[in-house]
Design a protein around this motif. Structure first.
Motif, PDB file in Angstrom:
ATOM      1  N   VAL A 283      -4.445   0.271  -4.011  1.00 36.81           N
ATOM      2  CA  VAL A 283      -4.788  -1.117  -3.678  1.00 36.81           C
ATOM      3  C   VAL A 283      -4.419  -2.068  -4.812  1.00 36.81           C
ATOM      4  O   VAL A 283      -4.240  -3.269  -4.586  1.00 36.81           O
ATOM      5  N   SER A 284      -4.279  -1.543  -6.027  1.00 30.48           N
ATOM      6  CA  SER A 284      -3.868  -2.403  -7.140  1.00 30.48           C
ATOM      7  C   SER A 284      -2.481  -2.998  -6.901  1.00 30.48           C
ATOM      8  O   SER A 284      -2.178  -4.097  -7.355  1.00 30.48           O
TER       9      SER A 284
ATOM     10  N   ASN B 200      -8.184  -0.556   6.579  1.00 31.26           N
ATOM     11  CA  ASN B 200      -8.458  -1.904   7.080  1.00 31.26           C
ATOM     12  C   ASN B 200      -7.869  -3.008   6.214  1.00 31.26           C
ATOM     13  O   ASN B 200      -7.836  -4.170   6.634  1.00 31.26           O
ATOM     14  N   LEU B 201      -7.404  -2.676   5.008  1.00 32.10           N
ATOM     15  CA  LEU B 201      -6.971  -3.736   4.100  1.00 32.10           C
ATOM     16  C   LEU B 201      -5.786  -4.516   4.659  1.00 32.10           C
ATOM     17  O   LEU B 201      -5.827  -5.744   4.754  1.00 32.10           O
TER      18      LEU B 201
ATOM     19  N   LEU C 289       0.806  -1.217   0.000  1.00 34.20           N
ATOM     20  CA  LEU C 289       0.000   0.000   0.000  1.00 34.20           C
ATOM     21  C   LEU C 289       0.844   1.274   0.000  1.00 34.20           C
ATOM     22  O   LEU C 289       0.346   2.350  -0.355  1.00 34.20           O
ATOM     23  N   LEU C 290       2.114   1.178   0.368  1.00 33.45           N
ATOM     24  CA  LEU C 290       2.970   2.367   0.386  1.00 33.45           C
ATOM     25  C   LEU C 290       3.930   2.434  -0.792  1.00 33.45           C
ATOM     26  O   LEU C 290       4.765   3.342  -0.864  1.00 33.45           O
ATOM     27  N   PHE C 291       3.830   1.508  -1.726  1.00 37.96           N
ATOM     28  CA  PHE C 291       4.678   1.578  -2.920  1.00 37.96           C
ATOM     29  C   PHE C 291       4.455   2.909  -3.655  1.00 37.96           C
ATOM     30  O   PHE C 291       5.405   3.606  -4.018  1.00 37.96           O
TER      31      PHE C 291
ATOM     32  N   VAL D 106      -0.245  -2.456  10.060  1.00 33.55           N
ATOM     33  CA  VAL D 106      -0.090  -1.116   9.480  1.00 33.55           C
ATOM     34  C   VAL D 106       0.811  -1.196   8.250  1.00 33.55           C
ATOM     35  O   VAL D 106       1.844  -1.857   8.280  1.00 33.55           O
ATOM     36  N   PRO D 107       0.455  -0.522   7.155  1.00 34.29           N
ATOM     37  CA  PRO D 107       1.371  -0.452   6.004  1.00 34.29           C
ATOM     38  C   PRO D 107       2.684   0.210   6.413  1.00 34.29           C
ATOM     39  O   PRO D 107       2.683   1.218   7.124  1.00 34.29           O
TER      40      PRO D 107
END
Length: 763
Positions: free
Chosen positions: A607-608, A677-678, A477-479, A540-541
């Motif tokens: 999210v992808s 939440n993912l 998610l942080l990419f 957590v991301p």
């Protein structure tokens, strides 16, 4: 006497009064709206929503110009000044010097304009060598004559190193002891190295001392594997092949290479957090287990372990007998590498270790810049403060950069009246070097709040390990925000600019492209720094960034001066980043990532990237293990279906992101909750099999190398252990059970992305 005329007059007066009052109330409401929204000419007009009286800041992204100003505000001169001060004296965790730095950082953050700063103390188990009873290694004859004794300290090369408080080389949490015996060389001390010794050479290390070179895996895993194979002690040395340039004789203080007297300190504890209070904070009211309690899942060694430099190693390795090792076991010492032991040479090795464990206080310093709109959502920047000696690279390069980001944000807050949308926390962790202790204890203490509120954790342990390119480790998610920040930061390398690579991203893409050549690699992280418990405990991301060396040019395990006394301000200033421009670039990227996460209405997670990563992990798993899994009754097609379903939900969710009405703060909050939440949805409260406190089903460190990330870690652990298991049927049942947990967890994570009133599946 009552008359109809007077009653009519009174009714007329009342009507006029009510009309006047209504007009007054209407004017008051209009004035109130204008007061709440100064300068606003009309209400926002958006399909399906009308929200009178809403401040525009509630529905508007932060000003991107703040990002540009923040990038310009990061000062290399300030970073250099901070680093010089931070590295004046050693600051080992649990010492007075460490506490002093925690308090100085508190004062600094208050002075630069953070809103609130807290110091959180914990009483934890740490480990120290004993003053007056030094650790050493000796080469003896069997009748006790000393042939060689190791140096007790590292040689002073530069006056900077000549300070009180320098702890001699030691492995924290080593068992104390005085052992003698035969000696066997075990290469890097990995699982495959012991397998080779047993299967190809019929060499058993049980009852012997082993010597291994640093690198490839975490040092604690080297000690653990030696103990599992029956060794009664282990010596770990820095081989010139891993920490020098064999074609260049220049070493510190002329070059960044490790001199022969340098030794790598470090913990050999396997676990996160205080060993005596697992899963709960080490506050004064905590229950503390005994060190030898059998029901704890951490590892504290039961054998002595000691680190040495390659000058000492040469004396020991040249004394070994036995057959010559294969080519890939040979290092850079000017000796013939042999398996050992001592044969008929009438020699023995001795390890004398006085190191003892001790309960001491350690401190986290937490500074908060309060968010304006969503103060209950936290974007966290983190770096640990403790160092084995001076720590000019690990961790003080990161501390200096974080200090400058806090100063720059405080300055913009004062001069531009700016506040981020969400709160930004600056966290200086204590006792990271001993096993991520400060950060883990904080998460254990505040998990109920942090688990619901943290948007993302941005870690910089070592800001600069080299000056070739940016490198990142992180969760999917942080990419996106990492790439975007790197694109905005000017390239600090003039040669790279002349080659057309104008941004940090351009050079990163040049040095470290992924397989598809469409973006740089961001590696999946192991458990090498304070991000681990954010990922493992509260989902957590996380991301960790640094500037690093060219790994294609230098085939080394880490920057050469790692954890030695020579990791000084001099080394950074004169050998690695003379103008501190690479430190500045890391600070600019780190600050922009934080601003983006904190200031954007819709949290900028892609999210992808999660879908893409999950597909890649699945392909790798099936490539390596599909036949084995199918042969043992595991239907791998179910995993393929689960991943496909997840990808479908991601596509649908991406569409909902495009169509969400940003003028509706409740709709925005709902979408942001789904985004947050993912990663949390991939946590299993039961933890991985045999690793209860590692709860992320997809991402965790390898069970045989704490530094390395592992895909589907519980499944890979189980498959790895089956080959060595006496009862294979029992192990397969564990694998099958965990496989079902993986399938459920992926489906459960997918459901969090669905429409909030249609999250359930129909069967």
């Amino acid at each position: 006497m009552y008359s109809k005329k007077s009653a009519a007059n009174r009714r007329c007066i009342c009507a006029v009064f009510l009309l006047t009052a209504a007009i007054g109330i209407g004017i008051g409401i209009a004035i109130g709206r204008l007061a709440m929204c100064p300068g606003r000419k009309e209400e926002p007009k958006a399909d399906g929503i009308f929200l009178p009286g809403i401040t525009e800041a509630l529905i508007k992204d932060g000003d991107p110009a703040i990002g540009d100003e923040l990038i310009r505000a990061i000062s290399s001169e300030n970073i250099e000044k901070y680093l010089r001060n931070l590295t004046e004296e050693p600051h080992l965790a649990g010492t007075l010097a460490d506490e002093k730095q925690a308090k100085e950082l508190r004062d600094f953050w208050l002075n630069v304009g953070l809103d609130h700063v807290t110091i959180t103390p914990y009483r934890v188990l740490l480990s120290y060598p004993q003053v007056g009873d030094p650790n050493f290694v000796e080469l003896l004859t069997t009748n006790g004559t000393v042939l060689y004794k190791s140096s007790l300290t590292e040689k002073i090369i530069n006056p900077e190193e000549n300070k009180t408080g320098v702890v001699p080389p030691f492995n924290a949490f080593s068992a104390p002891g005085d052992v003698k015996g035969d000696l066997v060389y075990v290469n890097y001390g990995r699982v495959e190295d012991y397998d080779y010794l047993q299967k190809n050479r019929s060499i058993n290390v049980s009852g012997k001392v082993v010597i291994a070179r640093y690198g490839k895996i975490f040092r604690g895993d080297k000690v653990h594997l030696a103990e599992k194979h029956g060794a009664k002690g282990i010596i770990i040395f820095s081989d010139p092949a891993d920490y020098t340039d064999l074609n260049n004789s220049r070493v510190y203080d002329e070059d960044w290479w490790l001199p022969g007297s340098g030794a790598q300190r470090g913990t050999v504890y396997i676990g996160d957090g205080d060993p005596l209070t697992p899963d709960y904070p080490a506050i004064e009211t905590a229950y503390r287990f005994a060190e030898n309690a059998s029901n704890l899942e951490f590892y504290l060694p039961k054998i002595p372990a000691h680190p040495i430099g390659y000058d000492i190693a040469r004396h020991i390795m040249e004394a070994l007998d036995g057959e010559e090792v294969p080519h890939n076991w040979k290092g850079g010492l000017n000796v013939t590498y042999k398996f050992g032991g001592f044969g008929a040479s009438n020699r023995t090795i001795r390890i004398k270790i006085s190191t003892r464990n001790k309960e001491v206080m350690t401190y986290n310093t937490i500074g908060i810049l309060r968010g304006q709109i969503e103060p209950d959502r936290y974007v966290i920047l983190g770096n640990h403060r403790d160092a084995w000696v001076f720590g000019a690279i690990d961790p003080s390069s990161g501390t200096a950069v974080m200090m400058e980001i806090a100063r720059a944000m405080g300055q913009i807050k004062k001069t531009k009246n700016w506040r981020p949308r969400r709160s930004i926390l600056f966290c200086s962790w204590g006792a990271e070097e001993y096993g991520l202790i400060g950060s883990t204890e904080w998460i254990e203490q505040y998990a109920k709040s942090l688990g619901a509120r943290v948007v993302g954790y941005l870690n910089v342990d070592n800001a600069v390990k080299g000056n070739a390119t940016l490198r990142g480790e992180g969760t999917p998610l942080l990419f996106h925000i990492t790439y975007e920040a790197a694109k905005r930061v000017p390239n600090p390398n003039e040669t790279e600019i002349s080659l057309g690579r104008k941004t940090v991203y351009d050079t990163w893409m040049h040095y470290l492209p992924n397989e598809d050549k469409d973006r740089p690699i961001i590696d999946l992280p192991g458990s090498g720094s304070d991000y681990a418990s954010f990922r493992d405990r509260i989902g957590v991301p996380i991301v960790d960034i640094c500037y690093t060396y060219d790994r294609k040019r230098f085939h080394i395990s880490s920057y050469p001066l790692y954890h030695s006394v020579y990791e000084t301000f001099y080394a950074v200033k004169h050998l690695m980043d003379q103008e501190f421009k690479y430190h500045t670039a890391v600070g600019q990227i780190w600050a922009e990532m934080a601003r983006n996460l904190a200031d954007t209405v819709i949290i900028p997670f892609n999210v992808s990237d999660y879908s893409r990563t999950l597909q890649e992990l699945t392909q790798t798993l099936l490539k390596d293990y599909n036949k084995t899994l199918l042969a043992n009754g595991i239907n791998t097609h179910l995993l393929v279906i689960a991943v496909q379903n997840f990808s479908t939900e991601v596509e649908n969710f991406q569409h909902s992101l495009i169509t969400v009405n940003k003028n509706d703060p409740l709709a925005v909050r709902m979408i942001n909750d789904q985004l947050m939440n993912l990663d949390r949805a991939f946590l299993d409260p039961a933890g991985l099999p045999g690793r209860r406190l590692k709860r992320h089903i997809l991402l965790a460190q390898s069970s045989v190398n704490t530094y390395a990330g592992s895909i589907f870690p519980g499944l890979i652990d189980g498959l790895f252990e089956i080959d060595k298991a006496a009862n294979k049927t029992e192990k397969w049942e564990i694998v099958k059970h965990h496989y079902s947990v993986i399938l459920f967890t992926i489906q459960s994570a997918a459901s969090t992305l669905r429409d909030v009133t249609h999250f359930m599946y129909s069967y």
